[in-house]
Design an enzyme around this catalytic site. Structure first.
Site, PDB file in Angstrom:
ATOM      1  N   LYS A  54       2.726  -8.980   6.478  1.00 23.20           N
ATOM      2  CA  LYS A  54       2.020  -9.066   7.600  1.00 23.20           C
ATOM      3  C   LYS A  54       2.343 -10.211   8.504  1.00 23.20           C
ATOM      4  O   LYS A  54       2.530 -10.182   9.565  1.00 23.20           O
ATOM      5  CB  LYS A  54       0.378  -9.150   7.354  1.00 23.20           C
ATOM      6  CG  LYS A  54      -0.203  -7.715   6.926  1.00 23.20           C
ATOM      7  CD  LYS A  54      -1.589  -7.649   6.359  1.00 23.20           C
ATOM      8  CE  LYS A  54      -2.281  -6.397   5.620  1.00 23.20           C
ATOM      9  NZ  LYS A  54      -3.423  -6.337   5.260  1.00 23.20           N
ATOM     10  N   GLN A  98      -7.778 -10.732   3.166  1.00 28.22           N
ATOM     11  CA  GLN A  98      -7.140  -9.530   2.302  1.00 28.22           C
ATOM     12  C   GLN A  98      -8.198  -9.193   1.239  1.00 28.22           C
ATOM     13  O   GLN A  98      -8.576  -9.854   0.477  1.00 28.22           O
ATOM     14  CB  GLN A  98      -5.867 -10.095   1.743  1.00 28.22           C
ATOM     15  CG  GLN A  98      -4.904  -9.149   1.099  1.00 28.22           C
ATOM     16  CD  GLN A  98      -4.433  -7.985   2.057  1.00 28.22           C
ATOM     17  OE1 GLN A  98      -4.286  -8.378   2.927  1.00 28.22           O
ATOM     18  NE2 GLN A  98      -4.384  -6.976   1.511  1.00 28.22           N
ATOM     19  N   ASP A 121      -9.032  -6.406  11.507  1.00 31.59           N
ATOM     20  CA  ASP A 121      -9.239  -5.263  10.587  1.00 31.59           C
ATOM     21  C   ASP A 121     -10.139  -4.438  11.012  1.00 31.59           C
ATOM     22  O   ASP A 121     -10.017  -2.957  10.428  1.00 31.59           O
ATOM     23  CB  ASP A 121      -9.648  -5.814   9.138  1.00 31.59           C
ATOM     24  CG  ASP A 121      -8.508  -5.950   8.233  1.00 31.59           C
ATOM     25  OD1 ASP A 121      -7.506  -5.474   8.133  1.00 31.59           O
ATOM     26  OD2 ASP A 121      -8.468  -6.895   7.489  1.00 31.59           O
TER      27      ASP A 121
HETATM   28  N1  GUN Z   1      -6.410  -4.449   1.373  1.00 30.72           N
HETATM   29  C1  GUN Z   1      -5.864  -3.487   1.438  1.00 30.72           C
HETATM   30  N2  GUN Z   1      -5.588  -2.875   2.782  1.00 30.72           N
HETATM   31  C2  GUN Z   1      -6.280  -3.711   3.545  1.00 30.72           C
HETATM   32  C3  GUN Z   1      -6.384  -3.904   4.904  1.00 30.72           C
HETATM   33  O1  GUN Z   1      -5.965  -3.001   5.796  1.00 30.72           O
HETATM   34  N3  GUN Z   1      -6.897  -5.043   5.486  1.00 30.72           N
HETATM   35  C4  GUN Z   1      -7.376  -6.101   4.409  1.00 30.72           C
HETATM   36  N4  GUN Z   1      -7.922  -7.094   4.881  1.00 30.72           N
HETATM   37  N5  GUN Z   1      -7.106  -5.856   3.066  1.00 30.72           N
HETATM   38  C5  GUN Z   1      -6.475  -4.678   2.643  1.00 30.72           C
END
Ligand code: GUN
Length: 294
Positions: A54, A98, A121
């Site tokens: 990311k 995350q 998110d």
């Molecule tokens: N863990 C797995 N997918 C995601 C996501 O899209 N965002 C976040 N913050 N954590 C994750």
């Protein structure tokens, strides 16, 4: 019939290029660089990989990214204080904690501490509620990526039978809402489906999935969706990323289902790259929304 493979990686590349151009133009006009702050608690190996990808995507598109690390045994108050600091920081436009978090931390409490305007998110109750009411602010990255994939491939969902297997807050629930809504950011063709949500306790699962024109598998079980569960010609979207030995496999038995389906996403190279692209989209949108009158 052998299915058309939906190349999520290529479409994500197109979106990232468009966002890089848009970011450059916005930065030149406003003198502000959109900034994503990622928070990583502990050293979960998959989370390390996801957060790094990311951040790299942000940098490649001309967005700034920060990484804030806390130890796996941190106190909840330490994480809440970090989020409060990022909420106050005008240079930070998007905050991403995350998941998964270590089990002693209350996920809902943590996610609800993120300011809704910085919630890239789209996990905060306010942003989820807005999607539910058909007036979204941010869309969660994975379902939004799926809608983009369908739109850019010319697949219409309006009037179709859609079945979502999985009821998670991250994918299943918002995906179902977005497909069911009257409209989408990409127009009514990407919405207005008749949606059924199935889960681990659904009785007669195969009978339901075999009705699906669009089947979204987001259940987190390797090769769970088998060929006998798929209607010939269906569009099959595989959200799963499961490690089986050395191999990454989806929630769909790809080799068998591709002989039945009309379209199918591979794993890897399907939905995953789109999730990252849509995070960039949300971060740029967050910067714009937070600087409307600046
Ligand atoms: N863990 C797995 N997918 C995601 C996501 O899209 N965002 C976040 N913050 N954590 C994750």
């Amino acid at each position: 019939m052998v299915a058309t493979i939906l190349d999520g990686k290529a479409i994500a590349g197109d979106i990232r290029k468009e966002l890089a151009d848009e970011t450059q133009a916005w930065k030149a006009k406003r003198g502000i660089t959109p900034c994503l702050a990622a928070v990583l608690v502990g050293d979960h190996p998959a989370s390390e990989v996801y957060v790094r990808s990311k951040q790299r995507a942000c940098e490649q598109a001309g967005l700034e990214s920060q990484l804030h690390r806390l130890p796996a045994d941190c106190r909840e108050i330490d994480l809440l204080e970090l989020i409060a600091r990022l909420n106050q920081d005008h240079a930070v436009h998007g905050i991403l904690v995350q998941l998964p978090l270590p089990s002693h931390l209350h996920e809902t409490k943590i996610l609800d501490a993120i300011h809704p305007m910085k919630d890239v998110d789209a996990f905060h109750a306010e942003n989820v509620g807005r999607i539910c009411q058909g007036r979204p602010r941010y869309l969660p990255c994975t379902p939004h990526g799926i809608v983009q994939l369908l739109h850019r491939t010319g697949i219409k969902v309006s009037g179709k039978q859609a079945v979502v297997v999985g009821r998670s807050d991250i994918v299943g629930k918002p995906m179902a809402m977005m497909l069911m809504n009257r409209d989408s950011t990409l127009g009514p063709n990407c919405a207005n489906a008749t949606v059924t949500v199935c889960h681990s306790r659904t009785a007669g699962l195969g009978d339901i999935t075999r009705q699906a024109d669009l089947l979204v598998a987001a259940i987190g079980k390797p090769r769970f969706v088998t060929a006998d569960m798929v209607k010939p010609g269906a569009v099959v979207i595989d959200v799963g990323i499961n490690r089986v030995g050395e191999q990454l496999v989806g929630d769909v038995d790809f080799e068998a289902v591709k002989e039945i389906a009309g379209h199918i996403t591979p794993v890897p190279g399907g939905v995953g790259p789109l999730t990252v692209a849509m995070l960039l989209y949300n971060t740029l949108l967050a910067a714009k929304l937070q600087n409307m009158s600046a």
